[in-house]
Design a protein around this motif. Structure first.
Motif, PDB file in Angstrom:
ATOM      1  N   VAL A 133      78.749-146.424   7.300  1.00  0.00           N
ATOM      2  CA  VAL A 133      77.581-146.811   8.070  1.00  0.00           C
ATOM      3  C   VAL A 133      77.891-148.067   8.861  1.00  0.00           C
ATOM      4  O   VAL A 133      78.222-149.094   8.280  1.00  0.00           O
ATOM      5  N   PHE A 145      72.312-137.866   7.948  1.00  0.00           N
ATOM      6  CA  PHE A 145      72.378-139.244   8.439  1.00  0.00           C
ATOM      7  C   PHE A 145      72.707-139.267   9.926  1.00  0.00           C
ATOM      8  O   PHE A 145      72.096-140.005  10.697  1.00  0.00           O
ATOM      9  N   ASP A 146      73.676-138.438  10.335  1.00  0.00           N
ATOM     10  CA  ASP A 146      74.053-138.369  11.750  1.00  0.00           C
ATOM     11  C   ASP A 146      72.889-137.901  12.623  1.00  0.00           C
ATOM     12  O   ASP A 146      72.698-138.385  13.741  1.00  0.00           O
ATOM     13  N   THR A 176      69.370-150.889   8.622  1.00  0.00           N
ATOM     14  CA  THR A 176      68.151-150.129   8.872  1.00  0.00           C
ATOM     15  C   THR A 176      67.780-149.374   7.599  1.00  0.00           C
ATOM     16  O   THR A 176      68.624-149.168   6.721  1.00  0.00           O
ATOM     17  N   GLU A 207      70.583-140.859  13.049  1.00  0.00           N
ATOM     18  CA  GLU A 207      71.161-141.807  14.006  1.00  0.00           C
ATOM     19  C   GLU A 207      71.031-141.292  15.436  1.00  0.00           C
ATOM     20  O   GLU A 207      70.776-142.059  16.355  1.00  0.00           O
ATOM     21  N   ARG A 208      71.193-139.999  15.616  1.00  0.00           N
ATOM     22  CA  ARG A 208      71.070-139.410  16.959  1.00  0.00           C
ATOM     23  C   ARG A 208      69.642-139.524  17.469  1.00  0.00           C
ATOM     24  O   ARG A 208      69.414-139.863  18.638  1.00  0.00           O
ATOM     25  N   ARG A 259      74.296-153.017  12.208  1.00  0.00           N
ATOM     26  CA  ARG A 259      73.698-153.438  13.477  1.00  0.00           C
ATOM     27  C   ARG A 259      73.281-154.892  13.366  1.00  0.00           C
ATOM     28  O   ARG A 259      72.311-155.193  12.697  1.00  0.00           O
ATOM     29  N   SER A 293      67.456-141.802  16.521  1.00  0.00           N
ATOM     30  CA  SER A 293      67.228-143.226  16.768  1.00  0.00           C
ATOM     31  C   SER A 293      67.848-143.658  18.095  1.00  0.00           C
ATOM     32  O   SER A 293      67.232-144.396  18.867  1.00  0.00           O
ATOM     33  N   SER A 294      69.039-143.182  18.366  1.00  0.00           N
ATOM     34  CA  SER A 294      69.708-143.520  19.625  1.00  0.00           C
ATOM     35  C   SER A 294      68.941-142.971  20.825  1.00  0.00           C
ATOM     36  O   SER A 294      68.769-143.672  21.834  1.00  0.00           O
ATOM     37  N   GLU A 328      61.609-147.861  12.011  1.00  0.00           N
ATOM     38  CA  GLU A 328      62.333-148.520  10.922  1.00  0.00           C
ATOM     39  C   GLU A 328      61.416-149.107   9.852  1.00  0.00           C
ATOM     40  O   GLU A 328      61.605-150.233   9.397  1.00  0.00           O
ATOM     41  N   VAL A 363      62.780-143.493  10.951  1.00  0.00           N
ATOM     42  CA  VAL A 363      64.001-143.609  11.758  1.00  0.00           C
ATOM     43  C   VAL A 363      63.777-144.470  13.000  1.00  0.00           C
ATOM     44  O   VAL A 363      64.578-145.346  13.305  1.00  0.00           O
ATOM     45  N   GLN A 390      70.172-146.538   7.005  1.00  0.00           N
ATOM     46  CA  GLN A 390      71.458-146.928   6.442  1.00  0.00           C
ATOM     47  C   GLN A 390      71.349-147.201   4.951  1.00  0.00           C
ATOM     48  O   GLN A 390      72.252-146.867   4.184  1.00  0.00           O
TER      49      GLN A 390
END
Length: 174
Positions: free
Chosen positions: A10, A40-41, A18, A44-45, A13, A47-48, A114, A111, A21
């Motif tokens: 992980v 998890f990925d 987060t 993250e996607r 940031r 969130s991005s 947060e 996500v 994480q």
């Protein structure tokens, strides 16, 4: 998607972790990982895309008038956004509609905004330690949206291999 028992790496940031994480570091009852890497990925996607879409609520006031001159058919919040931000908004909308309304708000809070597990339980009046399971379920549904399982080949006929009689054997002379 096979569950692999390996530690998820992980990235940190700016020194703080987060909630996603922290959830990725938890262990299950069997000692393996609680949250699969592909879930998890997927988080993250999302969130991005949420950050890229500039969907975070504003904390400061805007100095532009509310009713600015804009063309017909454009929304006020879409005005002035780049194409990549608009594409990211579409991706976030598709992802949240794919997981359904029951899990979409859990994903947004955990996500994107947060909020921690305890805060989710308090706000929704859930039993203690239940948010962890709901977030895991939502992340697995999100991962299924991003990487759907391969479809099985459809059955072309009802018979198994060799179910048809051999016609040559019927005409063979003994």
């Amino acid at each position: 998607m096979p569950e692999v028992n390996k530690v998820v790496s992980v990235p940190a940031r700016a020194g703080e972790k987060t909630p996603l994480q922290m959830l990725a570091r938890l262990k299950g009852r069997d000692g393996g990982i609680f949250l699969p890497e592909y879930a998890f990925d997927a988080g993250e996607r999302l969130s991005s895309d949420f950050v890229r879409a500039q969907m975070q609520p504003r904390v400061t006031s805007a100095l532009q008038p509310r009713l600015e001159s804009r063309g017909r058919g454009t929304r006020a919040d879409d005005h002035g956004l780049s194409d990549s931000a608009l594409d990211a908004r579409r991706r976030v909308t598709r992802a949240l509609s794919a997981v359904g309304p029951e899990l979409a708000d859990v994903l947004l809070d955990f996500v994107c905004f947060e909020k921690g597990l305890e805060q989710l339980e308090r706000e929704r009046q859930w039993p203690v330690r239940s948010a962890k399971l709901m977030v895991r379920t939502a992340l697995l549904a999100l991962a299924r949206h991003y990487a759907p399982p391969p479809s099985r080949p459809s059955t072309r006929h009802w018979g198994a291999e060799g179910y048809r009689p051999d016609i040559a054997a019927m005409f063979a002379e003994d």
